[in-house]
Motif scaffolding. Structure first.
Motif, short mmCIF file in Angstrom:
data_model
loop_
_atom_site.label_atom_id
_atom_site.label_comp_id
_atom_site.label_asym_id
_atom_site.label_seq_id
_atom_site.Cartn_x
_atom_site.Cartn_y
_atom_site.Cartn_z
N HIS A 199 -1.44 -19.02 41.73
CA HIS A 199 -0.37 -18.36 40.99
C HIS A 199 -0.87 -17.86 39.64
CE1 HIS A 199 2.66 -19.44 43.92
NE2 HIS A 199 2.26 -20.70 43.89
N GLU A 200 -1.79 -18.58 39.03
CA GLU A 200 -2.36 -18.12 37.77
C GLU A 200 -3.17 -16.84 37.97
OE1 GLU A 200 -2.51 -21.14 38.92
OE2 GLU A 200 -1.26 -22.27 37.52
N ASN A 382 4.92 -29.22 46.81
CA ASN A 382 3.64 -28.86 46.20
C ASN A 382 2.45 -29.42 46.97
OD1 ASN A 382 4.85 -27.51 43.95
ND2 ASN A 382 5.36 -29.53 43.10
N ASP A 406 10.90 -22.90 42.78
CA ASP A 406 10.16 -23.66 41.78
C ASP A 406 8.78 -24.08 42.28
OD1 ASP A 406 11.00 -25.41 43.70
OD2 ASP A 406 11.87 -26.89 42.32
N THR A 407 8.31 -23.47 43.38
CA THR A 407 6.98 -23.83 43.88
C THR A 407 5.87 -23.17 43.08
OG1 THR A 407 7.11 -22.03 45.50
CG2 THR A 407 7.83 -24.21 46.22
N SER A 408 6.19 -22.11 42.36
CA SER A 408 5.19 -21.43 41.53
C SER A 408 5.22 -21.99 40.11
CB SER A 408 5.47 -19.92 41.50
OG SER A 408 4.62 -19.29 40.56
N HIS A 409 4.03 -22.25 39.60
CA HIS A 409 3.90 -22.74 38.22
C HIS A 409 3.29 -21.67 37.32
CE1 HIS A 409 4.87 -26.73 39.74
NE2 HIS A 409 3.92 -26.57 40.66
N ARG A 412 4.90 -21.28 33.70
CA ARG A 412 4.59 -22.37 32.78
C ARG A 412 3.12 -22.36 32.36
NH1 ARG A 412 7.97 -25.32 36.41
NH2 ARG A 412 6.11 -26.16 37.45
N SER A 413 2.25 -22.02 33.28
CA SER A 413 0.81 -22.08 32.98
C SER A 413 0.28 -20.81 32.31
CB SER A 413 0.02 -22.33 34.27
OG SER A 413 0.25 -21.29 35.21
N SER A 536 5.90 -15.34 39.63
CA SER A 536 6.72 -16.42 40.17
C SER A 536 7.80 -15.93 41.13
CB SER A 536 7.37 -17.20 39.02
OG SER A 536 8.21 -16.35 38.25
#
Length: 696
Positions: A199-200, A382, A406-409, A412-413, A536
């Motif tokens: 995701h990053e 996760n 909410d499976t993607s971070h 937040r990252s 996300s």
């Protein structure tokens, strides 16, 4: 009797009726070239966002019932002798040249007097019907300055060279780019997960795409075609990118190493293909290729791009039907059923169909997630599927992965500030077989852009560009696509076909609006949280939006047929054959040598792109096998080959084929408005006057 002064209840005469006045002077590019707007699609945008003929191009009584199959269109009346012309001139008063206020008055009439039919309603429509010929003679300006004003002002709020105030520029710029949101962000949301990126990585690539889109759009509006066209990651590059990503030699890689290595391979292929496209444009070869590219070629080629992804669309939507289907229904309702609803004189639902549907569906999915609809006891979304031991959790892993928000971070990252820089993924890897594939794709991208140049010029410019301007624009697209390769967007950069539809709907043709929006994109790309927010978006919603976007892409491709005689059996057969074989031939290559029970290591929606190892083309050279199997498995390549060969070998008149009419170089000296629309800024063009084949 003069045709410009009809009397009620005329007696029927011979058919076709002989003209009673001398032919109109060739005051526009269409009439000078013999281009017939009624059947070729020289259209303008109406209030409904659709394309309609301008008043000056409406058919006269002698232009009905065309013979679509004739070699020469039988729409022109027979030649009139000199004596008859002199008699007609004596009988008919010569119209006075329109004053400078005439075009402005015509614009107010067209804006204010909306009609219920093709000729208007009530007394206003009756007057238009009675004075159709007179209107054609008097409304058409006799000077190029008036022609430019009418062409831009009849249907656009702001023309190509208009500079609205800062507030309108900001508002319409935001509106323009929001309506193009799906085209800008969906491609990286597909290719990065296919490469095994996290995701990053998706957030970083999205930020890079926004940065490159802003820079390349500014370059194109300044030194390319100068039309208000947005440059971005076109769907044309998606199929070859997926084919390269799913090459057999990359199947053994995993994790982040897989993503970076494949990205560097893509960068190398894109850089070589972009350099080829730049040479194609700046060398003048594009001017020669333009003779082979007509609406009958562009339509099936671009339509095949959208149709080729059917295996990706709904199969992925089916992973979470209650979210994906709702997303599709909302975007369809907004774009079709609510398209005529205006709020503050703006068709909000039509313009913002994609972002509105995305926001509503995303909010609903968030509420379902928070309410525990996708929470199962003892199961963690996760945890990778391969590490799940419980059969109970295995049963619900798919729903948790695709339905939860909410499976993607990524948000937040993602950092608050990140500057995309060249070669951020490493030094590109150059492989000749992948580069050759991308060179062929760059030709398809050029075909796509040529259709967009012509369609957008009819909407916003005084005249179509010259072949030299088209070559210059294609050359610059090669340069901007090379920048996309250096920065590592995963795809090349080209003109977004959806942009033409957006211009017609928003009626905003000013290049200043597009340029300001491009500057905003560059600023947003520096905010890492923006990329993280876009990354996300749940994958099911991405697939749902792609179902709509690919359908739109297909329809926009087929809409190029309006510039030709779409009812001609010649064109119907060519387009039908091109579309059918563009689906059937790749299906043969994609399924050849694959057993029904084979257990491939990729999801089913990526399997059509794994053809290099099992395609039917076999020789002793593995590189040649790779190139041929990959190219012939691409729908757009087959459609392009079929359409080019058939359209340029099957006899047909220029009118029937809808040959694109470009302004010639002599028109530049004769019509100052053409030079003002397309000349390079800052007197840059004077340094390249010796290069005759790259425009003004």
């Amino acid at each position: 009797m003069s045709s410009s002064d009809p009397k009620p209840g005329p007696k029927p005469g011979p058919w076709p009726p002989a003209p009673e006045s001398s032919p109109m002077p060739p005051s526009t590019w269409a009439k000078r070239t013999g281009f017939r707007p009624k059947f070729s699609g020289e259209t303008t945008a109406s209030h409904s966002g659709q394309l309609s003929l301008p008043a000056s191009a409406r058919a006269t009584p002698s232009e009905t019932h065309p013979d679509l199959e004739a070699g020469q269109p039988p729409l022109r009346p027979p030649p009139v002798s000199a004596g008859e012309q002199d008699k007609a001139k004596n009988d008919k008063p010569q119209p006075q040249p329109p004053s400078a206020a005439a075009p402005v008055k015509r614009r107010r009439d067209s804006d204010g007097g909306r009609s219920n039919g093709p000729d208007g309603g009530g007394a206003n429509g009756s007057v238009r019907r009675q004075n159709r010929i007179e209107e054609t003679v008097e409304v058409l300006p006799q000077s190029m300055a008036d022609d430019d004003l009418v062409a831009r002002n009849l249907h656009m709020k702001y023309g190509l060279r208009d500079t609205p105030g800062l507030v309108p520029i900001g508002f319409y710029g935001l509106q323009h780019y929001l309506s193009m949101l799906g085209s800008l962000i969906l491609v990286p949301l597909v290719i990065v997960p296919a490469m095994g990126g996290s995701h990053e990585d998706i957030a970083n690539v999205v930020s890079t795409v926004l940065f490159v889109c802003g820079i390349t759009t500014l370059l194109h509006t300044s030194f390319g075609s100068r039309l208000p066209l947005i440059q971005g990651p076109s769907f044309v590059f998606l199929a070859p990118a997926l084919a390269i990503i799913n090459s057999p030699e990359f199947q053994g890689l995993n994790g982040n190493n897989n993503f970076k290595h494949i990205m560097r391979e893509l960068q190398g292929a894109i850089i070589i293909g972009s350099a080829f496209q730049a040479v194609l444009g700046y060398s003048g070869l594009m001017s020669l290729i333009l003779r082979l590219i007509n609406p009958v070629v562009v339509a099936p080629t671009i339509a095949a791009v959208g149709l080729s992804f059917y295996s990706y669309g709904f199969p992925l939507v089916g992973k979470c039907l209650e979210i994906g289907v709702v997303q599709i229904l909302l975007v369809v309702i907004f774009a079709l059923y609510l398209r005529k609803i205006s709020i503050l004189s703006h068709r909000i639902f039509l313009i913002y169909a994609v972002p509105l549907s995305l926001a509503i569906t995303w909010a609903a999915a968030f509420l379902l997630t928070e309410a525990g609809a996708y929470t199962y006891k003892g199961c963690d979304p996760n945890v990778p599927v391969s590490n799940v031991v419980s059969n109970h959790c295995r049963k619900y892993m798919t729903r948790m992965k695709y339905c939860r928000v909410d499976t993607s971070h990524a948000l937040r990252s993602a950092p608050w500030f990140r500057f995309p820089y060249p070669l951020q993924w490493g030094v590109p890897i150059f492989t000749w077989k992948m580069s050759l594939v991308m060179c062929v794709v760059s030709i398809i991208a050029s075909v796509d852009s040529v259709g967009s140049y012509h369609a957008s010029s009819l909407l916003v410019a005084s005249m179509p560009p010259t072949p030299g301007v088209v070559s210059r624009a294609i050359g610059l697209e090669g340069v901007t696509s090379l920048l996309a390769g250096l920065w590592g967007t995963g795809t090349g950069s080209t003109t977004l076909t959806e942009n033409v539809h957006t211009i017609a709907v928003t009626k905003m043709g000013s290049r200043r609006v597009v340029e300001l929006g491009a500057c905003v994109l560059v600023i947003l790309s520096l905010v890492g949280k923006v990329g993280g927010f876009i990354a996300s978006i749940p994958q099911v919603m991405v697939a749902s939006l792609l179902c709509f976007m690919w359908a739109m892409f297909t329809a926009l491709g087929l809409s190029n047929l309006r510039y030709s005689e779409a009812g001609s059996s010649r064109n119907i057969i060519i387009v039908g054959l091109s579309l059918f074989f563009s689906l059937s031939v790749p299906a043969y290559f994609q399924q050849y040598g694959v057993s029904p029970n084979s257990n491939l290591s990729v999801p089913s929606y990526y399997q059509p792109y794994i053809v290099a190892s099992h395609g039917p083309f076999k020789s002793q050279y593995k590189g040649v096998n790779y190139v041929m199997n990959t190219l012939l498995s691409m729908n757009m390549v087959i459609a392009f080959i079929m359409a080019v060969v058939l359209d340029n070998t099957v006899p047909g008149s220029r009118q029937e084929r809808g040959v694109y009419v470009w302004s010639d170089s002599e028109t530049v000296t004769r019509e100052p408005a053409l030079a003002k629309d397309y000349e390079l800024p800052f007197r840059v063009g004077r340094f390249f006057r010796w290069v005759k084949w790259v425009g003004i």
